[in-house]
Motif scaffolding. Structure first.
Motif, PDB file in Angstrom:
ATOM      1  N   LEU A  21       0.964  -1.531  -0.121  1.00  0.00           N
ATOM      2  CA  LEU A  21      -0.065  -0.766   0.076  1.00  0.00           C
ATOM      3  C   LEU A  21       1.061   1.405  -0.285  1.00  0.00           C
ATOM      4  CD1 LEU A  21      -3.479   0.351   1.729  1.00  0.00           C
ATOM      5  CD2 LEU A  21      -1.688   2.571   1.927  1.00  0.00           C
ATOM      6  N   VAL A  25       1.767   5.404  -2.427  1.00  0.00           N
ATOM      7  CA  VAL A  25       0.943   6.546  -1.349  1.00  0.00           C
ATOM      8  C   VAL A  25       2.779   6.796  -1.538  1.00  0.00           C
ATOM      9  CG1 VAL A  25       1.197   7.070   0.901  1.00  0.00           C
ATOM     10  CG2 VAL A  25       0.208   5.436   0.070  1.00  0.00           C
ATOM     11  N   PHE A  84      -8.395   0.937  -4.901  1.00  0.00           N
ATOM     12  CA  PHE A  84      -6.962   1.149  -4.592  1.00  0.00           C
ATOM     13  C   PHE A  84      -6.520   0.779  -6.031  1.00  0.00           C
ATOM     14  CE2 PHE A  84      -3.371   0.248  -3.229  1.00  0.00           C
ATOM     15  CZ  PHE A  84      -2.647   1.618  -3.013  1.00  0.00           C
ATOM     16  N   VAL A 121      -5.434   6.049  -4.926  1.00  0.00           N
ATOM     17  CA  VAL A 121      -4.581   5.797  -4.063  1.00  0.00           C
ATOM     18  C   VAL A 121      -5.259   6.129  -2.833  1.00  0.00           C
ATOM     19  CG1 VAL A 121      -2.217   5.671  -2.931  1.00  0.00           C
ATOM     20  CG2 VAL A 121      -3.127   4.157  -5.860  1.00  0.00           C
ATOM     21  N   ASN A 125      -6.422   5.206   1.328  1.00  0.00           N
ATOM     22  CA  ASN A 125      -5.373   4.736   1.708  1.00  0.00           C
ATOM     23  C   ASN A 125      -5.262   4.424   3.216  1.00  0.00           C
ATOM     24  OD1 ASN A 125      -5.256   6.950   1.825  1.00  0.00           O
ATOM     25  ND2 ASN A 125      -2.719   6.594   2.289  1.00  0.00           N
ATOM     26  N   ASN A 145       2.084   5.098   7.229  1.00  0.00           N
ATOM     27  CA  ASN A 145       1.539   6.400   6.113  1.00  0.00           C
ATOM     28  C   ASN A 145       1.824   8.507   6.024  1.00  0.00           C
ATOM     29  OD1 ASN A 145      -0.692   6.291   3.818  1.00  0.00           O
ATOM     30  ND2 ASN A 145      -0.537   7.946   5.469  1.00  0.00           N
ATOM     31  N   SER A 401     -11.153   8.455   4.901  1.00  0.00           N
ATOM     32  CA  SER A 401     -10.131   8.708   4.469  1.00  0.00           C
ATOM     33  C   SER A 401      -9.935   9.558   3.397  1.00  0.00           C
ATOM     34  CB  SER A 401     -10.193   7.739   3.648  1.00  0.00           C
ATOM     35  OG  SER A 401      -8.669   7.417   2.940  1.00  0.00           O
TER      36      SER A 401
END
Length: 456
Positions: A21, A25, A84, A121, A125, A145, A401
């Motif tokens: 993931l 990002v 995603f 994305v 995420n 993140n 999100s």
């Protein structure tokens, strides 16, 4: 509307899922700053003016902001994993298209497509991180993140400069594709499967269009102010934003899961956390645009020292983000965020005071203030992300999100516009005034964060 129980990723593959993931990002964050740095090279290669070349960046930004909330709403309906993966696939294909573009118009087109993929994305995420980590460990995931977003944003100029020293500009986009493909394969294999909310209501495309027009015109308005466009352009885009926003709110009234999540904003803890995020990223936007001018023009520092000073902020954020993530699993995010933004405000105020002292300021003192800024910003991010995601119901995590990403993007754009306003009002001293304004916005964010202690 009904939802199924949340199933978390098994501990044995949890970090592989997070890595897949965060690859996407990182590429999304890196891409934004790489493109900014490459604009002069792209303009020179295509024999276009700087004003024309800037559309390489504007097309991406407008696309991201326009589709961010509609894609977040789709994430709640289809499942975050599907949005995603589609976003990651689109981003990689458009990166290849950007690398092969033969004109500025085609490059801007593919950059807009990349922006749509990046929005896919960004919009979900954090919703996926909430499926990877159980509540008692969510802060660690949010911290990672925040670390990756910060690293991508700060490493972009260095990566672009090094590559452009040996390769032509198309490689900046072409090299993203193999990394993105690797991340896509791992994501398809290891990302948790997310259940879509069960509803008979059709997806409202008109709502999605109104949301796109509203937020794209907002960013265009801020950009027009920053570029000192005429009154007609600014007022026209402002009227378009307000009109589409009014129609958006009116049409989505009564929706169980609105595109613009006003249902979530009615929750005091959620709304305070979003506004706190907006204040902090406005401060970041003010700082990252104004500081290079401040160090070089007001304090007379050479470009190399400026680069080192800017990297101090990024490095300290990288160190603090995972630490803050762990702390957020133990202590209230309101306190951590309030302390962090107070430290950021102190660091910005210290830098602003140095503008009065001029070239007599030592390098060590400037580095100390930049370290304070990085420490404060790093301490704030992870706890605030955790607060936003845990204050939203399980079936609205994609909407939450999306609001996180929207607050960040609008905040950064607002900060850049405020720097332009300071230059227009104060001339050569504008950078220093913008830094002091950043101390004020960070202080406002600290107050908003501490107000969450009384929120329910």
């Amino acid at each position: 509307m009904t939802t199924t129980a949340v199933k978390y990723t098994p501990e044995g593959v949890r970090w592989i899922a997070l890595l897949s993931l965060l690859t996407a990002v990182f590429l999304g964050s890196l891409d934004q700053s790489v493109a900014n740095t490459a604009l002069p090279a792209i303009g020179a290669a295509m024999q276009r003016t700087p004003a024309e070349s800037v559309w390489v960046v504007h097309a991406y930004q407008l696309a991201v902001v326009a589709v961010l909330l509609p894609l977040a709403a789709l994430g709640d309906r289809w499942g975050a994993r599907k949005v995603f993966l589609l976003g990651m696939l689109l981003f990689n294909l458009a990166a290849l298209g950007s690398a092969c573009a033969t004109s500025l118009e085609w490059l801007a087109f593919f950059r807009a497509i990349q922006g749509v993929g990046a929005a896919g994305v960004m919009s979900v995420n954090l919703a996926l991180i909430q499926r990877i980590f159980p509540p008692e460990k969510l802060g660690r995931g949010a911290g990672m993140n925040a670390l990756i977003v910060g690293l991508g944003f700060s490493l972009g100029p260095t990566v672009a400069s090094v590559l452009l020293a040996f390769l032509p500009w198309p490689w900046l986009f072409g090299l993203q594709a193999p990394l993105g493909l690797m991340g896509l394969l791992f994501a398809r294999r290891y990302l948790p499967r997310t259940e879509a909310a069960k509803t008979d209501a059709p997806y409202d495309r008109v709502l999605a269009l109104l949301s796109a027009v509203c937020f794209a015109s907002l960013v265009f308005t801020l950009s027009a102010i920053a570029q000192q466009q005429g009154v007609v352009v600014v007022v026209g885009s402002l009227v378009l934003m307000l009109g589409s926003g009014f129609c958006l709110l009116r049409r989505q009234r009564g929706h169980a899961a609105p595109v613009l999540p006003v249902d979530l904003m009615r929750r005091p803890l959620f709304s305070l956390s979003v506004f706190t995020s907006f204040s902090s990223f406005t401060t970041q936007g003010l700082a990252f645009v104004a500081l290079p001018f401040f160090f070089q023009q007001q304090l007379g520092r050479p470009p190399l020292e400026t680069g080192v000073l800017m990297s101090v902020w990024a490095l300290v954020v990288a160190v603090m983000a995972p630490v803050a993530g762990t702390l957020s699993d133990r202590y209230p995010p309101a306190i951590l965020g309030g302390v962090g933004l107070s430290i950021l405000s102190l660091g910005m105020a210290g830098l602003g005071i140095m503008g009065v002292m001029g070239a007599e300021v030592s390098f060590g003192l400037m580095a100390l203030c930049m370290a304070l800024c990085g420490m404060g910003f790093g301490l704030f991010q992870s706890p605030n992300l955790r607060a936003i995601m845990t204050s939203a119901p399980a079936h609205r995590t994609s909407g939450a999100s999306g609001m996180v990403a929207l607050a960040r993007l609008i905040g950064q754009a607002s900060g850049a516009a405020l720097v332009a306003l300071c230059f227009n009002l104060f001339g050569p001293l504008g950078a220093g005034r913008a830094i002091m304004l950043g101390a004020v916005t960070a202080g406002l964010g600290a107050a908003l964060s501490l107000a969450r202690l009384r929120a329910r």
